[in-house]
Scaffold this motif. Sequence first.
Motif, PDB file in Angstrom:
ATOM      1  N   SER A 233     -35.304 -24.807   4.110  1.00 54.51           N
ATOM      2  CA  SER A 233     -35.936 -25.675   5.119  1.00 54.51           C
ATOM      3  C   SER A 233     -34.952 -26.047   6.214  1.00 54.51           C
ATOM      4  O   SER A 233     -35.001 -25.506   7.315  1.00 54.51           O
ATOM      5  CB  SER A 233     -36.513 -26.934   4.456  1.00 54.51           C
ATOM      6  OG  SER A 233     -37.526 -26.616   3.539  1.00 54.51           O
ATOM      7  N   ALA A 234     -34.020 -26.968   5.914  1.00 59.83           N
ATOM      8  CA  ALA A 234     -33.114 -27.476   6.946  1.00 59.83           C
ATOM      9  C   ALA A 234     -32.228 -26.377   7.533  1.00 59.83           C
ATOM     10  O   ALA A 234     -32.099 -26.255   8.756  1.00 59.83           O
ATOM     11  CB  ALA A 234     -32.258 -28.595   6.358  1.00 59.83           C
ATOM     12  N   PHE A 235     -31.617 -25.561   6.665  1.00 61.73           N
ATOM     13  CA  PHE A 235     -30.683 -24.537   7.144  1.00 61.73           C
ATOM     14  C   PHE A 235     -31.410 -23.434   7.895  1.00 61.73           C
ATOM     15  O   PHE A 235     -30.929 -22.937   8.918  1.00 61.73           O
ATOM     16  CB  PHE A 235     -29.884 -23.964   5.973  1.00 61.73           C
ATOM     17  CG  PHE A 235     -28.731 -23.098   6.380  1.00 61.73           C
ATOM     18  CD1 PHE A 235     -27.916 -23.453   7.443  1.00 61.73           C
ATOM     19  CD2 PHE A 235     -28.458 -21.919   5.705  1.00 61.73           C
ATOM     20  CE1 PHE A 235     -26.842 -22.663   7.833  1.00 61.73           C
ATOM     21  CE2 PHE A 235     -27.391 -21.115   6.080  1.00 61.73           C
ATOM     22  CZ  PHE A 235     -26.585 -21.481   7.147  1.00 61.73           C
ATOM     23  N   THR A 236     -32.593 -23.035   7.391  1.00 60.49           N
ATOM     24  CA  THR A 236     -33.335 -21.975   8.086  1.00 60.49           C
ATOM     25  C   THR A 236     -33.793 -22.431   9.464  1.00 60.49           C
ATOM     26  O   THR A 236     -33.892 -21.620  10.387  1.00 60.49           O
ATOM     27  CB  THR A 236     -34.556 -21.520   7.263  1.00 60.49           C
ATOM     28  OG1 THR A 236     -35.358 -22.659   6.923  1.00 60.49           O
ATOM     29  CG2 THR A 236     -34.129 -20.806   6.003  1.00 60.49           C
ATOM     30  N   PHE A 237     -34.052 -23.747   9.619  1.00 54.57           N
ATOM     31  CA  PHE A 237     -34.403 -24.263  10.947  1.00 54.57           C
ATOM     32  C   PHE A 237     -33.262 -24.017  11.925  1.00 54.57           C
ATOM     33  O   PHE A 237     -33.476 -23.566  13.052  1.00 54.57           O
ATOM     34  CB  PHE A 237     -34.720 -25.748  10.879  1.00 54.57           C
ATOM     35  CG  PHE A 237     -34.662 -26.413  12.227  1.00 54.57           C
ATOM     36  CD1 PHE A 237     -35.676 -26.213  13.149  1.00 54.57           C
ATOM     37  CD2 PHE A 237     -33.577 -27.187  12.597  1.00 54.57           C
ATOM     38  CE1 PHE A 237     -35.609 -26.781  14.408  1.00 54.57           C
ATOM     39  CE2 PHE A 237     -33.500 -27.762  13.848  1.00 54.57           C
ATOM     40  CZ  PHE A 237     -34.522 -27.562  14.757  1.00 54.57           C
ATOM     41  N   VAL A 238     -32.025 -24.290  11.501  1.00 54.10           N
ATOM     42  CA  VAL A 238     -30.862 -24.083  12.366  1.00 54.10           C
ATOM     43  C   VAL A 238     -30.729 -22.606  12.726  1.00 54.10           C
ATOM     44  O   VAL A 238     -30.468 -22.247  13.882  1.00 54.10           O
ATOM     45  CB  VAL A 238     -29.582 -24.580  11.663  1.00 54.10           C
ATOM     46  CG1 VAL A 238     -28.348 -24.244  12.502  1.00 54.10           C
ATOM     47  CG2 VAL A 238     -29.657 -26.082  11.423  1.00 54.10           C
ATOM     48  N   LEU A 239     -30.943 -21.735  11.737  1.00 55.45           N
ATOM     49  CA  LEU A 239     -30.792 -20.299  11.962  1.00 55.45           C
ATOM     50  C   LEU A 239     -31.822 -19.773  12.952  1.00 55.45           C
ATOM     51  O   LEU A 239     -31.496 -19.020  13.874  1.00 55.45           O
ATOM     52  CB  LEU A 239     -30.920 -19.553  10.635  1.00 55.45           C
ATOM     53  CG  LEU A 239     -29.769 -19.760   9.641  1.00 55.45           C
ATOM     54  CD1 LEU A 239     -30.124 -19.133   8.294  1.00 55.45           C
ATOM     55  CD2 LEU A 239     -28.471 -19.160  10.181  1.00 55.45           C
ATOM     56  N   ILE A 240     -33.084 -20.165  12.766  1.00 56.05           N
ATOM     57  CA  ILE A 240     -34.122 -19.640  13.652  1.00 56.05           C
ATOM     58  C   ILE A 240     -34.003 -20.252  15.042  1.00 56.05           C
ATOM     59  O   ILE A 240     -34.306 -19.607  16.047  1.00 56.05           O
ATOM     60  CB  ILE A 240     -35.525 -19.865  13.045  1.00 56.05           C
ATOM     61  CG1 ILE A 240     -36.534 -18.925  13.719  1.00 56.05           C
ATOM     62  CG2 ILE A 240     -35.970 -21.322  13.189  1.00 56.05           C
ATOM     63  CD1 ILE A 240     -37.868 -18.862  13.023  1.00 56.05           C
ATOM     64  N   ARG A 241     -33.517 -21.484  15.109  1.00 61.34           N
ATOM     65  CA  ARG A 241     -33.290 -22.113  16.408  1.00 61.34           C
ATOM     66  C   ARG A 241     -32.194 -21.356  17.162  1.00 61.34           C
ATOM     67  O   ARG A 241     -32.329 -21.071  18.353  1.00 61.34           O
ATOM     68  CB  ARG A 241     -32.882 -23.578  16.211  1.00 61.34           C
ATOM     69  CG  ARG A 241     -32.492 -24.320  17.492  1.00 61.34           C
ATOM     70  CD  ARG A 241     -33.647 -24.433  18.448  1.00 61.34           C
ATOM     71  NE  ARG A 241     -33.293 -25.171  19.647  1.00 61.34           N
ATOM     72  CZ  ARG A 241     -34.050 -25.242  20.730  1.00 61.34           C
ATOM     73  NH1 ARG A 241     -35.215 -24.639  20.766  1.00 61.34           N
ATOM     74  NH2 ARG A 241     -33.665 -25.932  21.776  1.00 61.34           N
ATOM     75  N   PHE A 242     -31.123 -20.978  16.465  1.00 59.17           N
ATOM     76  CA  PHE A 242     -30.025 -20.241  17.085  1.00 59.17           C
ATOM     77  C   PHE A 242     -30.496 -18.858  17.538  1.00 59.17           C
ATOM     78  O   PHE A 242     -30.258 -18.443  18.675  1.00 59.17           O
ATOM     79  CB  PHE A 242     -28.864 -20.082  16.106  1.00 59.17           C
ATOM     80  CG  PHE A 242     -27.751 -19.202  16.616  1.00 59.17           C
ATOM     81  CD1 PHE A 242     -26.792 -19.707  17.478  1.00 59.17           C
ATOM     82  CD2 PHE A 242     -27.682 -17.861  16.251  1.00 59.17           C
ATOM     83  CE1 PHE A 242     -25.776 -18.894  17.974  1.00 59.17           C
ATOM     84  CE2 PHE A 242     -26.674 -17.042  16.739  1.00 59.17           C
ATOM     85  CZ  PHE A 242     -25.718 -17.570  17.594  1.00 59.17           C
ATOM     86  N   SER A 243     -31.179 -18.140  16.657  1.00 58.64           N
ATOM     87  CA  SER A 243     -31.595 -16.777  16.976  1.00 58.64           C
ATOM     88  C   SER A 243     -32.607 -16.750  18.112  1.00 58.64           C
ATOM     89  O   SER A 243     -32.598 -15.826  18.941  1.00 58.64           O
ATOM     90  CB  SER A 243     -32.167 -16.089  15.740  1.00 58.64           C
ATOM     91  OG  SER A 243     -33.312 -16.761  15.284  1.00 58.64           O
ATOM     92  N   SER A 244     -33.493 -17.751  18.179  1.00 61.77           N
ATOM     93  CA  SER A 244     -34.509 -17.773  19.232  1.00 61.77           C
ATOM     94  C   SER A 244     -33.899 -17.974  20.611  1.00 61.77           C
ATOM     95  O   SER A 244     -34.525 -17.660  21.624  1.00 61.77           O
ATOM     96  CB  SER A 244     -35.541 -18.869  18.955  1.00 61.77           C
ATOM     97  OG  SER A 244     -34.943 -20.152  19.003  1.00 61.77           O
ATOM     98  N   GLN A 245     -32.651 -18.473  20.653  1.00 64.03           N
ATOM     99  CA  GLN A 245     -31.966 -18.652  21.927  1.00 64.03           C
ATOM    100  C   GLN A 245     -31.294 -17.368  22.398  1.00 64.03           C
ATOM    101  O   GLN A 245     -30.920 -17.246  23.560  1.00 64.03           O
ATOM    102  CB  GLN A 245     -30.927 -19.763  21.811  1.00 64.03           C
ATOM    103  CG  GLN A 245     -31.526 -21.142  21.602  1.00 64.03           C
ATOM    104  CD  GLN A 245     -30.462 -22.200  21.377  1.00 64.03           C
ATOM    105  OE1 GLN A 245     -29.381 -21.935  20.842  1.00 64.03           O
ATOM    106  NE2 GLN A 245     -30.755 -23.429  21.786  1.00 64.03           N
TER     107      GLN A 245
END
Length: 298
Positions: A233-245
């Motif tokens: 949950s929390a960590f995957t949010f950071v990952l997808i937020r980074f990749s989407s940029q």
Amino acid sequence: MVLTHWSPAARGHLAMLTFSALVAGSFSFGSMIANKIDPVALMTARFMIAGSLIGAAAALTRGFRRSYFAAPWRYLVLAVLFALYFVLMFEGLKTAPPVSSAAVFTLTPIMSALFGWAFMRQKTTPRMALALAVGAVGALWVIFRADLSAALAFDVGRGEAVYFVGCVFHAAYTPLLKKLNRGEPALFFNFAVIVAMILLLCAYGWGDIAATDWAGLTTKDWSIVFYLAIFASAFTFVLIRFSSQHLPAAKVMAYTYLTPSWVIGWEIILGNGVPRGLILVGVAMTIVALWMLLKDES
């Protein structure tokens, strides 16, 4: 570090590889606990932990401005969709095998494309449409357990059917997330949705939450809860937020198709064996869909 020499796009791909592996773990680990804790109670505990981490991160970055709380109904609408997805996911995992559930999840992109057109008139390129179709066929082959007669009779397992309904809500959530955002920071926006979701879960299932024997959960059970909360949950949010940029949306979405393959890896590690050969044909088709979407230049 070696990663500092990688391009932003390469690090985005690495982030999504990690994201898909961690999400896949939620299917394998979730199936181990789905029959021990009520889905509403499990999701409430999961997102209380994840929400605390995301809320702390939001407070330490841009904080909580009054303007962010405008039109709070937006967070409630998204919370309903998000809560329904996760509750139905774990309801489905009570009976559906993890690999089949992961295959159902790969149907989300094609449904998201349909909702994206309905809500925002987003267009899909012919190559992307073909990739989505290939991935969908592969997913259905896995869902029907490589049984053509079951496919023709549309003999779907109850767990897969329940989770599919959840994936419909998830598919609607994705384009609405973009449509309803009014410039709020991603951390705050997701924190607000999680808080609204926790309130909804508590209001709907307080009896089940209170009836859960939290003290009776084993260390293994709590380890799974914390894995779901922190890593899935929390960590995957950071990952997808980074990749989407750093990656186009189609390429971020493409990694959904890697989930069944990662689930097979998790199942092997956990000692649950390997699916039979014909099922692996469907998994291979989802990998082809991944490759096609990654090659799409739109």
